[in-house]
Design an enzyme around this catalytic site. Structure first.
Site, PDB file in Angstrom:
ATOM      1  N   ALA A  16       5.864 -25.150  17.300  1.00  9.94           N
ATOM      2  CA  ALA A  16       4.951 -24.036  17.549  1.00  9.94           C
ATOM      3  C   ALA A  16       5.094 -22.918  16.529  1.00  9.94           C
ATOM      4  O   ALA A  16       4.280 -22.009  16.486  1.00  9.94           O
ATOM      5  CB  ALA A  16       5.195 -23.485  18.954  1.00  9.94           C
ATOM      6  N   ARG A  21       8.317 -18.851   5.945  1.00 10.38           N
ATOM      7  CA  ARG A  21       8.921 -18.982   4.619  1.00 10.38           C
ATOM      8  C   ARG A  21       8.159 -19.934   3.696  1.00 10.38           C
ATOM      9  O   ARG A  21       8.414 -19.999   2.508  1.00 10.38           O
ATOM     10  CB  ARG A  21      10.385 -19.444   4.770  1.00 10.38           C
ATOM     11  CG  ARG A  21      11.293 -18.356   5.293  1.00 10.38           C
ATOM     12  CD  ARG A  21      12.608 -18.902   5.794  1.00 10.38           C
ATOM     13  NE  ARG A  21      12.487 -19.481   7.132  1.00 10.38           N
ATOM     14  CZ  ARG A  21      13.491 -20.042   7.797  1.00 10.38           C
ATOM     15  NH1 ARG A  21      14.680 -20.128   7.247  1.00 10.38           N
ATOM     16  NH2 ARG A  21      13.300 -20.530   9.013  1.00 10.38           N
ATOM     17  N   ASN A 175      24.232 -26.124  12.383  1.00  7.85           N
ATOM     18  CA  ASN A 175      23.421 -26.691  13.447  1.00  7.85           C
ATOM     19  C   ASN A 175      22.215 -27.384  12.810  1.00  7.85           C
ATOM     20  O   ASN A 175      21.468 -26.769  12.062  1.00  7.85           O
ATOM     21  CB  ASN A 175      22.972 -25.540  14.348  1.00  7.85           C
ATOM     22  CG  ASN A 175      21.934 -25.964  15.365  1.00  7.85           C
ATOM     23  OD1 ASN A 175      21.812 -27.143  15.691  1.00  7.85           O
ATOM     24  ND2 ASN A 175      21.191 -24.984  15.872  1.00  7.85           N
TER      25      ASN A 175
END
Ligand code: UD1
Ligand code: CA
Length: 480
Positions: A16, A21, A175
């Protein structure tokens, strides 16, 4: 074995976000990599696990994102405002089954492999964890959330780059944004989150911290191929991901017996299939579901799109072939253009600066130089001379040109369609053919040649006389 061993598997793909960037008008997950939107790669990897439900969270450009996921997703959830990854998962709460495990993926991590996801789910279930996160060790971890482990090496929290202390920024374990979680536990943790971070967002990563704090079992599995799990956030990362995808394909082709001379400069769509002993020179681009037979040679700068080539086909430099079929032993190029609907029979030769569109050439037919054949049928063994043009368009409609077998079309001929040339007929060079030519006939339509003897000398004399008379008249004028 934990009781979750038999828990059903849901998949949730987050797509979504805006992708700021990228600096693009288009949502990030719609950006193209090797001919397909990023999102499709993620969905396909997830599909390979045969989840019972695959849900995509859409928001920014929702309609287009849905369309890109068509056929690969089971359902969509709308996150009307991009308030963070945690918020995105919460919006999907009703699409998730309480008793399920949910595999969460980002729409912008396109290179992840099904076997990596499978291993993650298996680990999570073996451990009976509440949440398991896939991590990777990166040389340059900038931009990623850092994995913070406690004194016993257990993961206790994930800090985003922007919220990290200098010490935390030095952590290289990141992560990947890929998780498996027990739905009930995850949703419980997410509902307690607050957006107290630099971005003012609800972070999915904070759910991990919350679960760890509650004493639930949280695991981190470190993946040993960091390239596979890198996200695409910028144009530079998009280019990098595409390069890796092509490198993977080149490697698998090499393993199957295809010569890829310079893998870094050869782009083969992952869907393409190539027979053994085919040689691909640098700068070759094969797009879509292109199929090449065995023993082909594809020279530099050739682009082939959604086309099927037989065995032993040679395509010379700088040729473009789109939605066409080429039979065994044909030779095409250099600098040829096969537009959609072209079909070449066995051993057909198409040479430089020849353009074909909806043209079918029978076995052994040749058009070796400078020709345009559109909406045309050329029988086996026919020869099309240099500069031949089918005039297939009358300004309103397209018409067909049909040439029989072993027809010879002299150079610089215009075939004004609709027109037919019978088997074995000849057309003299420089002809404009507006009527059908019967089999075995010679057609000539150029005006007959006249030779005027002594013309050059006569012209010379005439010019000399003219020059002399203009000199005398100038002299007369300049007298006072
Ligand atoms: C996220 C992780 C970060 C991790 C990185 C891995 C968080 C807070 N951070 O950061 O720890 O290292 O992924 O790639 O989760 N999205 C939504 N709705 C939103 C926001 C995002 O659906 O409100 C989707 C995006 O479309 C994207 C995915 O979630 O597909 C990740 O969002 P992105 O903004 O790229 O997160 P990162 O900053 O990369
Ligand atoms: Ca990202």
């Amino acid at each position: 074995m934990s009781p979750q061993g038999r828990a059903p598997l849901d998949v949730l793909v987050l797509a979504a976000g805006r992708g700021t960037r990228m600096r693009s008008r288009r949502a990030k997950v719609l950006h193209d990599m090797a001919g397909r939107p990023l999102l499709q790669y993620v969905l396909e990897a997830a599909r390979a696990l045969r989840p019972e439900r695959l849900t995509v969270v859409v928001g920014h450009q929702a309609r287009a994102v849905r369309a890109a996921a068509d056929g690969l997703a089971d359902r969509f959830v709308l996150q009307d405002e991009p308030r963070g990854t945690g918020h995105a998962v919460l919006r999907a709460a009703r699409a998730l089954r309480r008793e399920a495990d949910v595999l969460i993926l980002s729409g912008d991590v396109p290179l992840v492999r099904p076997r990596t996801l499978r291993a993650l789910v298996a680990h999570h279930r073996r451990q009976g964890a509440a949440l398991t996160v896939l991590t990777a060790e990166l040389e340059r971890p900038a931009g990623y959330g850092r994995i913070v482990r406690d004194g016993d090496g257990r993961v206790c929290t994930i800090v985003e780059e922007r919220d990290a202390t200098p010490e935390q920024r030095a952590i290289r374990e990141v992560n990947t944004g890929i998780y498996v979680a027990r739905v009930a536990a995850l949703l419980g943790a997410l509902r307690r989150l607050k957006p107290d971070n630099r971005q003012g967002e609800y972070y999915l990563t904070d759910a991990l911290h919350e679960l760890a704090r509650q004493g639930a079992l949280v695991c981190a599995v470190r993946h040993d191929d960091p390239e596979e799990v890198q996200g695409v956030n910028t144009r530079a990362e998009l280019a990098q991901a595409a390069r890796r995808l092509y490198a993977r394909k080149a490697e698998s082709l090499q393993n199957e017996g295809v010569t890829v001379l310079d893998p870094g400069r050869t782009w083969v769509d992952p869907r393409a299939r190539i027979g053994r002993d085919t040689i691909l020179y640098p700068g070759v681009i094969l797009e879509g579901a292109t199929v090449l037979g065995e023993g082909c040679v594809i020279y530099p700068g050739v682009r082939i799109v959604d086309s099927v080539l037989g065995k032993g086909v040679v395509v010379r430099d700088h040729t473009l072939i789109a939605q066409s079929r080429i039979a065994d032993g044909a030779r095409v190029g250099p600098f040829a253009h096969l537009r959609p609907g072209s079909e070449l029979g066995r051993e057909v030769h198409i040479g430089n600066f020849v353009e074909l569109k909806m043209a079918r050439l029978g076995r052994g037919a040749k058009a070796n130089h400078l020709a345009y054949l559109g909406d045309a049928e050329v029988g086996a063994g026919s020869n099309i001379g240099a500069g031949t043009i089918t005039c297939n368009y009358d300004g309103k409609r397209k018409h067909r040109t049909v040439l029989g077998r072993r027809v010879f079309i002299g150079s610089d001929t215009q075939l004004v369609a609709p027109v037919r040339v019978g088997d074995g007929a000849y057309v003299g060079a420089g002809s404009t053919v507006t009527q059908d030519v019967p089999a075995g006939a010679l057609a000539l339509s150029r005006s007959p040649q006249v030779n005027i003897r002594g013309w050059v000398a006569r012209r010379k004399r005439k010019r000399a006389r003219r020059a002399a008379s203009s000199r005398t008249s100038r002299a007369a004028k300049s007298k006072p």
